[in-house]
Each structure stands twice: as C-alpha cells, then as structure tokens.
Design an enzyme around this catalytic site. Structure first.
Site, PDB file in Angstrom:
ATOM      1  N   GLU A 126      35.302  10.034  19.565  1.00  0.00           N
ATOM      2  CA  GLU A 126      36.376   9.331  20.254  1.00  0.00           C
ATOM      3  C   GLU A 126      37.689  10.107  20.302  1.00  0.00           C
ATOM      4  O   GLU A 126      38.542   9.850  21.151  1.00  0.00           O
ATOM      5  CB  GLU A 126      36.592   7.976  19.566  1.00  0.00           C
ATOM      6  N   SER A 127      37.860  11.055  19.407  1.00  0.00           N
ATOM      7  CA  SER A 127      39.089  11.847  19.387  1.00  0.00           C
ATOM      8  C   SER A 127      39.115  12.914  20.477  1.00  0.00           C
ATOM      9  O   SER A 127      40.071  13.684  20.576  1.00  0.00           O
ATOM     10  CB  SER A 127      39.261  12.502  18.014  1.00  0.00           C
TER      11      SER A 127
END
Length: 261
Positions: A59-60
């Site tokens: 997700e980063s």
C-alpha cells in the site's frame, strides 16, 4: 531473507498453520497486493515455494518488493530496498489497482460476513465502540479492483464471522452492487482461519466451508460461525505444514518472530 540458526522442530503454532495454508492458496498467482501481518508471511513463503515468480505490491507504493527482512509497518524502509519500483499514491490506486493489474488482494479483518464484506473499523456501536480498529487503509480499493481477494483471520468465532457486521468498512461486490457500484473483481474467494478454509466462487455466492484443519470437525466450524454456514459436498482436511515449510518460515521468512506467534 537471510537464514538464522535452526529453531528446532517444535509444535506447529496457529500463525504457522495459517501462513502455510494461505501461502499454498497463492499457487499460480502472479501479482498480489499484500497487507501487513499474516498476509506478509504468506506471500513471502509462497515466493519461496509455490509461487517463485510472484510480484508483491504494498500500500505504500512499493511494487515488486524484495525486502531483506519482514516489514514491521507499511512504511518500513526495508520494503523499498531492492524493490522493482516505488510509485506515488495516485499511480498505485489509479493505475495499478484500478487498471486491473492485481490478481489477488490479500487482507486481514476483524469481522467478515457471509458475502465477504469486511469490518476493520469498530467492534460494538460506532459512537461508543468496545474496540476501535485501524480502519480501511487501501482495503476498499483492493476489494473493488483486485481480481479476487483472500482473507486470513486468526480467530474464528461467531463474533468475527458475523451474521451482521458491527460496521461495514470494506463492502464486497454484492453489497456494492446493491448500492449501484460495479466493482472490477469478484471479491473474497478464500478465507483461511484457525479452523479451516472457506470459499466462494464470486458475486451471488455465500462463503462455504471447503476444508478443516487436522483435528477440527465440521461441527466445530459451524458452531463457531455466526450464520448458518453452508458446506461443500465433500469437506477436505488441509495437509499439515511440512518440515520444509516450517523451516522456511522459522529460519528464512520470520526468524525474529515479527508476526509468528
């Protein structure tokens, strides 16, 4: 992942069982959007066993992650080292996810219902919850845009497998369609729990019990589920972790016991 001295055979823990069974489900999958925790263990083990060509997305914004050790958070810098690419949030969600490039979204949850909708917000009433949880993160986008979603849950109880969620953080496709939203994917297709494996084929299907872990009965799983759980015509028994799988988990994937308990 770097190896460490062996830790002996020892009994198989619930975390090890969940990780191994979940990793096996990734056979034949190519691109996985992984959450932190047990999904991280599963994808790293899969890369060493059933899915050596797997590409892990976080997700980063990290795509094609090859961390030298397990990340402790989604923002852990170790995810960037050796990664194929690091992209911006608009690129990750607008192009990678919404572009249909993710085969499997791998998520955790506090509660799940029979259609595969998830709660990661609160347990109890919204105004005065018994427990306040981290929230959605990117799970809503993952559910809507990954071709399918796997969920791994440490607890299998009527409270966690609920007839009605305390709060719907991440609606499955069936719930989204009822609100006039057409998702790209089919939603949750596999749920791995401490008792067994649940599955559904896609939109319009309820979760059903397809396998129990060694020593667990179908009756136990039914009693631990908050709705009248359907069962497959033949409920299988999962194969226990092999010595090779346990060695990889304990010595190569998570020697510091970041997520193994």
């Amino acid at each position: 992942m770097s190896g460490r001295p062996g830790r002996g055979a020892g009994p198989v823990t619930a975390s090890e069982l969940l990780s191994v069974v979940a990793a096996r489900e990734l056979a034949g999958r190519r691109t996985v959007f992984a959450g932190i925790g047990l999904p991280t263990l599963a994808v790293e083990l899969a890369a060493l066993t059933v899915a050596p060509g797997i590409e892990v997305v976080y997700e980063s914004g990290v795509c094609g992650a090859h961390p030298s050790r397990l990340p402790e958070t989604i923002a852990d810098a170790v995810l960037i080292t050796g990664a194929e690419a690091v992209v911006s949030m608009p690129a990750l969600f607008g192009s990678v996810l919404q572009g249909g490039h993710i085969d499997v979204g791998f998520l955790g949850a506090a509660q799940i219902d029979r259609w595969g909708s998830l709660n990661t917000s609160v347990i109890g009433e919204w105004e005065r919850p018994a427990v306040r949880l981290p929230g959605s993160g990117g799970a809503v986008e993952v559910m809507a845009n990954a071709r399918e979603v796997f969920v791994v849950m440490r607890r299998h109880t009527p409270r966690s497998f609920a007839a009605a969620l305390d709060f719907c953080t991440t609606p499955g496709p069936d719930r989204a369609l009822a609100d006039g939203i057409r998702p790209l994917g089919v939603g949750v297709t596999r749920v791995v729990t401490e008792l067994g494996v649940l599955a559904r084929d896609g939109i319009g299907d309820e979760l059903r019990l397809v396998a129990v872990h060694p020593g667990v009965t179908v009756a136990q799983v039914l009693a631990a589920t908050g709705w009248e759980l359907r069962t497959a015509g033949r409920v299988a028994t999962t194969e226990p972790p092999t010595p090779a799988e346990l060695r990889l988990l304990r010595e190569d994937v998570d020697p510091d016991r970041v997520y193994l308990r």
